[in-house]
Every structure is written in C-alpha cells, then in structure tokens.
Design an enzyme around this catalytic site. Structure first.
Site, mmCIF file in Angstrom:
data_model
loop_
_atom_site.group_PDB
_atom_site.id
_atom_site.type_symbol
_atom_site.label_atom_id
_atom_site.label_comp_id
_atom_site.label_asym_id
_atom_site.label_seq_id
_atom_site.Cartn_x
_atom_site.Cartn_y
_atom_site.Cartn_z
ATOM 1 N N CYS A 234 42.088 64.532 52.677
ATOM 2 C CA CYS A 234 41.882 66.105 53.707
ATOM 3 C C CYS A 234 43.121 66.086 54.314
ATOM 4 C CB CYS A 234 40.631 64.941 54.603
ATOM 5 S SG CYS A 234 40.589 66.184 56.325
ATOM 6 N N ILE A 235 43.495 67.308 53.751
ATOM 7 C CA ILE A 235 45.058 67.722 54.606
ATOM 8 C C ILE A 235 45.219 67.734 55.903
ATOM 9 C CG2 ILE A 235 43.752 70.198 54.516
ATOM 10 C CD1 ILE A 235 46.967 70.822 54.096
#
Lengths: 122, 98, 131, 122, 131, 98
Positions: D78-79
């Site tokens: 997840c960025i």
C-alpha cells in the site's frame, strides 16, 4: 543537578510519540538537563530521511529536529534496531539518515542510564 | 522508595494497569495519560481509590482526558505535562506501563 | 431496534466487507487505517459496513477533540459516511455498557446491537477485516 | 474455483509474519489460487530493500520473494502506508523497493476483495 | 524464600537497572529487545535485574522450542546470564498461578516472588524499563 | 453462516478472545494459533468447551502449542497449517482476532 534520559520506542506516525515530545519539551523548558533521547524498537523510524507524513498530520520528526537544534538535545538511534527497519547505517555520509540523529549502539543507553538521575520510557 | 507510574493503556483492552496496581506501593503516584485516561471508568480505579485511603496520589493529564470526552472525577488531580516533569523528580523512579 | 430488519435479511446472500474496529481512536493508527479502507470501498461503490467493538466503541463517542492532542482528528471524517453510502454502522451494546458509555455518538445512524445481533450482522458479510 | 486474497499487517521482523507465510505457502501447495497478498500497515516494511535481518534469523522477505517467483504470486504494498514508513515510492526506477513487490493503492485491495472467495488477514 | 535477604537490603541505596518483561516470547520482539539491553548492561559490568510479570513469565517456562516455529530461539541465551553476572531474576508468583504454570524454568536461580516482594525488589533499582 | 475464527492473542494479555467469543455462533470453528495457544489454559476456554456441547469445533496448531510447551487438551483438535487452509474454504468467512 537534575539530569534526565528518555527512551522512545514509538514511531513518528504514532500519536503516542506526541506525548513523548510534549514531555521532553516540558522538561527542557523547565530547565532540566536532558542528557539524551535514545530511540529504540520502532522509535528508530524517526531517523528515516525518506519518511513523508502528510502535511496536515503532526510532524514529529520536525519537532525532534527543532528540540535538537534549540537545546542541543542529543538524539541517538539504536543501530541494530535501525538496520532491522531498513535504515542503512553502514554507508559513509549516509544520506538516508536524518542528520539530527546520531547512530549509536546500545552502549550509549548504558552511558545515558548511568549518568541520568531519572530514566523515562515512552 | 516512591515510584511514579505512567499508565498509558486502557485496562479494558490490556492488563497493564492491573500489573501496575499489583506492584503499587503506598507513597507512589499514578499518572493516567493517553489511553490510560479510560481507566477512570474502570472498576480497577474504584478499588484503587478505595484501597489507598488517599495515600496514593492519582493524576490525569487534562488534555488527554478532555480529548477523549472523559470526565475527571474528584478523587483524581487534573494536571499538565509540566507537572509530570516535576513529579519525575519528586519521585525516586519512573515506570511506564505501555 | 433493528431486529425485524435483520431477521428479514439474515437469510440473504452474504456480501460486501465488514470492518471491525477494536482499538481506541487516538493512540494507534488502526482507526484511521480502517477508515481509509472503508472510504475507498465506498468510493468504488462496494458495500462496506463498520462494526465497533471493545475499545473500538470509543471511536464513536460524542464530544471528543483530537486537536487537544495536536492530532488531525480523523473522527470528523466519519460524517462523510453518508456521502459514500456507508450506511451500516453497528456498535456492540455490551462494549458500551462495560465502559459506562452512553449511546451518545458524533454521527447519526449508529445501530446499537446486542452480541447476538452484532454477530448476525457480521454474518451478513462475505469478508471481514479487523483493526 | 477457490480464490484467496491475503492481507498482511505485520513487519518482516515480527514472528507473526512466519505464520502468514506458512499459511500462504500451504494454500499454494494445496493448489489454491492465491490472487494476491496485500501488505498494509507495518506489512509494507517487507518491501524496504535496505532491511537487513541477521543471517541466523528467519528471512521473511526472501521467503515472500521465493513464493512470488515460484507461483507468480502478486505481492502488493500500500503506497500510503509505505510512504509513512520511509519507503519512497515516488521515484522512477526506485531502487529502494524490493522488486518482488508492486506499489499499489488501496483500490487494489478493493479489487482483490471483490474477486476473492475468501479474504484472510494476518 | 528470599525475604530475609530482601529485608536486609531493602534500606540500601537503589542502584542499577530493572527490566520488566511483560510479553510472551514468540509473537513479538519485546523479549529479545529487552534481552539485548540486559546483555549490554552485563557486558559493561552495570547492575541489571530481570523481572517477569504478566505474559512475560512465559519467557521462563521450561521445554519451549522456538525452532518449531522457525524462530531463532533467543530464550537459549538466558543461560548466558551467569556469565554476564546477571543474577537477579524475579518472576511474579501471581502471574504464574493465573496462567496455571508450574515453577519449572529453563534457567536456574529464578526467584519466585509475591506481588509485595516483587514490588520491593523493583524498588531496589534506580531505573526501570519495561518491554 | 459459519465463520472460521483465527485467534492469535493471549487472553491473559488482551481481550480479543473475549470479543471473539461474544460473536461466536454455533457451527463456527476456532483455530488457536501463535499466542492464542495460551488460551487453552484460560478460564474462557473452559466456559467455551462447556457452552458449546461440542457444536463449536475448536482447533490448535500443533507446532504453535508445542513450541510454547502447552499441552493440547482432549476437547481440542491438533491440526497443521494445511488444515487451516482447508477450514478456510469449508467455512463461509474468516475473522482474524489479532
């Protein structure tokens, strides 16, 4: 002479860190000699230069930097804990470590504990 | 021999506060901070207040309780972080329960 | 209070995501991390329901103010649930009463459920995440 | 068709991650179609290329890499969670991200959840 | 068991570091992180004592085997305490009995203390860390 | 409507297991893993075993219990991780209590 050493184990994106910062700043304002803050466990994440916290969130790292500059407050990160968390400590002139922080071993914690009249953990 | 106990966790979720109370000495002081503020409503707090007959000094950080919409009861002192710094040096040691 | 509604739908096909919130709001990022997932499901028009249990119920209580802690108060974003069509918000009655909390919430449409109802509501979802 | 999506929230230095790895490998060996692993919260630390775990400790990252190669198992980080933890995702050809992992948004979790017949969190 | 010894020393100046271990051994790194501190204090010839309370008492129980979990078993290092002159190892009796655990430990010289004795032993130290 | 509950935390330290039990349905299954294995000795386990009359299927991962020197009691099935994978698909959903 009242001397204080502080251990911080929470990362910059934890709200618990704000409590530690508020405490340390209150001690400095009160004229307590804070001989050092030792960042251990997830606390070492503070020294990761690549961390980007949304600008509307609390900027814990900037706050530590300010205390370091204003009061010459020594900020130590534990090298073993840092390497486990991807903060490379082996390079010379490492540009991934926030330069407000000093890379130290656990021996520094022994030193701080021996010298301090009080040790407080957050 | 007095100790300052910083209690940072909810007793409804973890047993840290119970562990703190099991080693609590008369003359010690307690500061509820962070999620420790929730303990004002826990049954362990009632027994602490009864047990100590006022000999244990119980404190809570005002802003930490207010942020959580927790009413500060009369048996407990509402304090600021600067008071915690002072308590640090009026006690012989500090234990953080987190 | 919603038991008739529940019974009528309890035999339906499970669908969507249930997120159980179990942590208090200000000392960890779990509440915010769960909220981010809820909002993205909402924006993709996927069904998502929120469950509050244990210390998670503190996330719903009225009159809180994270700004006193210098925290960006993500609880305020709960008011956007309607906009995202997040309508099913359930809180465990037992968890509230254990903590001596009134049913006084900072958003509308919170359904207070007994443990059996809470469990039945969870069971109407295909997937569950817990934070 | 049995399809499985897995969410991992624990970092590589947590022993809890071994349980997640053992489970995912058991699923793959059993012929389950694992459509992806989504790393969230501290789970994103797996993709930090600078992490160095002592050689006598469990090598969780290497194990994920092996599963990715052997089974073409998609590994998403997840960025937002990654940026908070100092894993810079904005650079082109970022050499700080382990290339077994794909930088994704939370939309990827929606996609996985919608497609999977079972979602399991570790 | 050691109450005479304690009483005689309880009026002495507090010194050294007490480390309270409160977490079970295999699911978090707290035990290992605390051990690393203990060993460095030992190697610097600074007084350090170890306290085990709550789920921390599981760190002392005999017949465990982390290798079954592919974990490098840091508990084995406890046998080095003697070498580092770490001699004061205290465990809370109440925590053991709550967990239905026998006083069967994987190292020698563990002192089982009542809550009052445990508290008194803690008080003989100048500083306390807890993991 | 059956759910597979993966219990990973010690009930002596946190209240996750209690929360799990409060939503547990008959026909559900429980797997104790990681520190959840300690719950074999917790009083909540006794009440669970009595309550369910054998309708809830209770399992523990053998290696996780053995590593912790915990004896597996007769009311509980000793299983492997491959069994957990199978249980994942014989139940309608999975909830992880961690």
């Amino acid at each position: 002479m009242k001397t204080l050493a502080v251990v911080v184990t929470t990362p910059p994106y934890s709200h618990l860190t704000i409590t530690a910062l508020t405490y340390v700043e209150a001690a400095l304002v009160a004229g307590i000699n804070v001989i050092g803050v030792f960042f251990y466990q997830d606390g070492v994440m503070h020294a990761n230069e690549d961390i980007s916290i949304a600008s509307d969130e609390y900027q814990a790292i900037a706050h530590w930097q300010r205390l370091q500059q204003e009061y010459q407050l020594p900020l130590h990160i534990c090298i073993t804990a840092a390497e486990k968390r991807g903060i490379a400590c082996d390079a010379i002139d490492n540009d991934k470590i926030n330069n407000a922080f000093t890379v130290s071993g656990l021996g520094e914690l022994v030193e701080l504990t021996t010298k301090a009249t009080r040790l407080v953990q957050f | 021999m007095s100790t300052l106990h910083l209690v940072r966790q909810s007793a409804f979720a973890s047993n840290d506060f119970a562990q703190c109370l099991s080693v609590l000495d008369h003359q010690d002081s307690v500061v509820l901070m962070d999620d420790g503020c929730y303990n004002l409503k826990h049954s362990l707090m009632d027994s602490l207040i009864k047990r100590v007959d006022g000999s244990v000094n119980i404190n809570v950080i005002t802003s930490h309780a207010q942020a959580r919409a927790i009413e500060i009861i009369a048996a407990v002192n509402a304090i600021e972080m600067s008071d915690v710094v002072e308590l640090t040096f009026t006690h012989k040691k500090v234990i953080t329960w987190q | 209070m919603t038991s008739i509604e529940q019974q009528s739908s309890s035999s339906a096909q499970e669908n969507g995501l249930a997120i159980i919130n179990s942590k208090a709001p200000f000392s960890s990022t779990h509440g915010k991390d769960a909220l981010d997932i809820a909002l993205i499901f909402g924006s993709f028009e996927q069904k998502v329901s929120l469950f509050f249990q244990g210390d998670g119920v503190y996330q719903l209580i009225a009159d809180q103010d994270g700004s006193l802690l210098a925290i960006k108060d993500y609880l305020k974003t709960f008011s956007a649930f309607e906009f995202y069509d997040i309508e099913d918000i359930y809180v465990c009655q037992q968890s509230l009463s254990n903590r001596q909390l009134d049913e006084n919430f900072h958003i509308d449409e919170v359904k207070v459920l007994s443990s059996i109802e809470f469990s039945a509501a969870l069971n109407r979802h295909q997937h569950v995440l817990r934070f």
